[in-house]
Design an enzyme around this catalytic site. Structure first.
Site, PDB file in Angstrom:
ATOM      1  N   GLY A  45       9.380 -31.672 -55.757  1.00 37.29           N
ATOM      2  CA  GLY A  45       8.830 -32.973 -56.006  1.00 37.29           C
ATOM      3  C   GLY A  45       7.730 -33.680 -55.554  1.00 37.29           C
ATOM      4  O   GLY A  45       6.799 -32.999 -55.027  1.00 37.29           O
ATOM      5  N   ASP A  48      -0.942 -29.547 -56.934  1.00 36.63           N
ATOM      6  CA  ASP A  48      -0.140 -28.852 -55.852  1.00 36.63           C
ATOM      7  C   ASP A  48       0.443 -27.391 -56.389  1.00 36.63           C
ATOM      8  O   ASP A  48       0.435 -26.543 -55.425  1.00 36.63           O
ATOM      9  CB  ASP A  48       1.017 -29.610 -55.594  1.00 36.63           C
ATOM     10  N   VAL A 108       3.840 -34.902 -45.636  1.00 39.09           N
ATOM     11  CA  VAL A 108       4.615 -34.215 -44.634  1.00 39.09           C
ATOM     12  C   VAL A 108       4.636 -32.978 -44.635  1.00 39.09           C
ATOM     13  O   VAL A 108       5.243 -32.042 -43.853  1.00 39.09           O
ATOM     14  CB  VAL A 108       6.210 -34.707 -44.577  1.00 39.09           C
ATOM     15  N   GLY A 109       3.647 -32.271 -45.646  1.00 40.74           N
ATOM     16  CA  GLY A 109       3.770 -30.650 -45.542  1.00 40.74           C
ATOM     17  C   GLY A 109       4.532 -30.112 -46.552  1.00 40.74           C
ATOM     18  O   GLY A 109       4.727 -28.905 -46.478  1.00 40.74           O
ATOM     19  N   SER A 139       4.859 -30.014 -40.613  1.00 35.63           N
ATOM     20  CA  SER A 139       3.231 -29.729 -39.848  1.00 35.63           C
ATOM     21  C   SER A 139       3.496 -29.969 -38.519  1.00 35.63           C
ATOM     22  O   SER A 139       3.597 -30.950 -37.946  1.00 35.63           O
ATOM     23  CB  SER A 139       2.548 -30.866 -40.497  1.00 35.63           C
ATOM     24  N   THR A 195       0.474 -36.378 -59.372  1.00 32.65           N
ATOM     25  CA  THR A 195      -0.451 -37.679 -59.963  1.00 32.65           C
ATOM     26  C   THR A 195      -1.505 -37.599 -58.747  1.00 32.65           C
ATOM     27  O   THR A 195      -1.622 -36.734 -57.673  1.00 32.65           O
ATOM     28  CB  THR A 195       0.556 -38.939 -59.099  1.00 32.65           C
ATOM     29  N   LYS A 233       6.058 -28.134 -60.791  1.00 34.78           N
ATOM     30  CA  LYS A 233       5.666 -29.481 -60.284  1.00 34.78           C
ATOM     31  C   LYS A 233       6.051 -30.373 -61.383  1.00 34.78           C
ATOM     32  O   LYS A 233       5.299 -30.333 -62.317  1.00 34.78           O
ATOM     33  CB  LYS A 233       4.254 -29.501 -59.980  1.00 34.78           C
TER      34      LYS A 233
END
Length: 238
Positions: free
Chosen positions: A110, A50, A13-14, A171, A41, A37
């Protein structure tokens, strides 16, 4: 705020790009920033995660990853299948609190949605936010279906007594359809929380310099930016 927890209404979802935008905007204002973070995964030990992507786009942030699991699954499942120790909510809270002693802003990103499990006992990002007493920013998708998932997330935050900071559309499409344009007005209604920004689709492909220059224009003043929710909503209503 010193610690801000950032969750999504689901995957893709951005959330990471939004985290980078918040980090870059804070850095541009002269604040020191750390990005935590808890569980990464779906990446190998030698791959960028990330938090690395946030640092690439935003600039000189401190990054910390508590655990990494190779399969692209929920952290609890990925840890179990890899035979590795899971992340615990109290460990997330302790790491964020430690980072906050040396940084003016700590962003805790998350994995997926608010209730994705860190461990087999059911620990989640929501539990970490409660331990921290930190506000939670929700990153939502723009189009059809987002009202349901975002309202459910909002209800869960309030049920747990957590501080719901608001919603960012992670987004925003270049050519928004009718549902996306209507959702700009409807998201604050169904969540009872303000819309705090809209990050344009594809911004992760910008050069870091261009990303940092533009990031404040995607976020509201509450997040340090210049984005105007009223003006944006008016444009979408045309």
């Amino acid at each position: 705020m010193t610690v801000l927890v950032i969750t999504g209404t689901g995957t893709e979802v951005g959330k990471t790009i939004t985290t980078a935008a918040v980090a870059g905007t804070a850095l541009a204002a002269g604040r020191s920033v750390a990005v935590l973070k808890p569980a990464q995964t779906g990446v190998r030990p030698d791959e960028r995660g990330d938090a690395d992507e946030v640092a690439r786009l935003a600039g000189a942030v401190t990054t910390l990853e508590l655990a990494r699991y190779p399969e692209p699954l929920a952290p609890a499942t990925a840890a179990r299948r890899a035979g590795l120790a899971p992340v615990r909510a109290h460990e997330v809270a302790e790491a964020a609190a430690e980072l906050a002693t040396g940084h003016e802003l700590v962003l805790v990103e998350g994995a997926g949605g608010l209730l994705v499990r860190f461990d087999d006992e059911g620990g989640t990002l929501a539990d970490a936010a409660r331990l921290l007493g930190a506000p939670v920013l929700v990153v939502a998708s723009a189009g059809l279906g987002t009202l349901n998932t975002t309202e459910l997330t909002a209800r869960e935050l309030r049920h747990r007594g957590l501080d719901f900071a608001g919603v960012v559309i992670g987004s925003w499409p270049n050519d928004p359809d009718l549902a996306s344009r209507c959702n700009v007005a409807d998201l604050p209604v169904v969540t009872g929380a303000p819309l705090l920004g809209a990050v344009p689709s594809g911004t992760g492909a910008l050069t870091p310099a261009d990303f940092r220059t533009a990031a404040p224009s995607w976020l509201s003043p509450e997040l340090g930016g210049t984005w105007d929710a009223v003006a944006f909503s008016a444009r979408c209503a045309l």
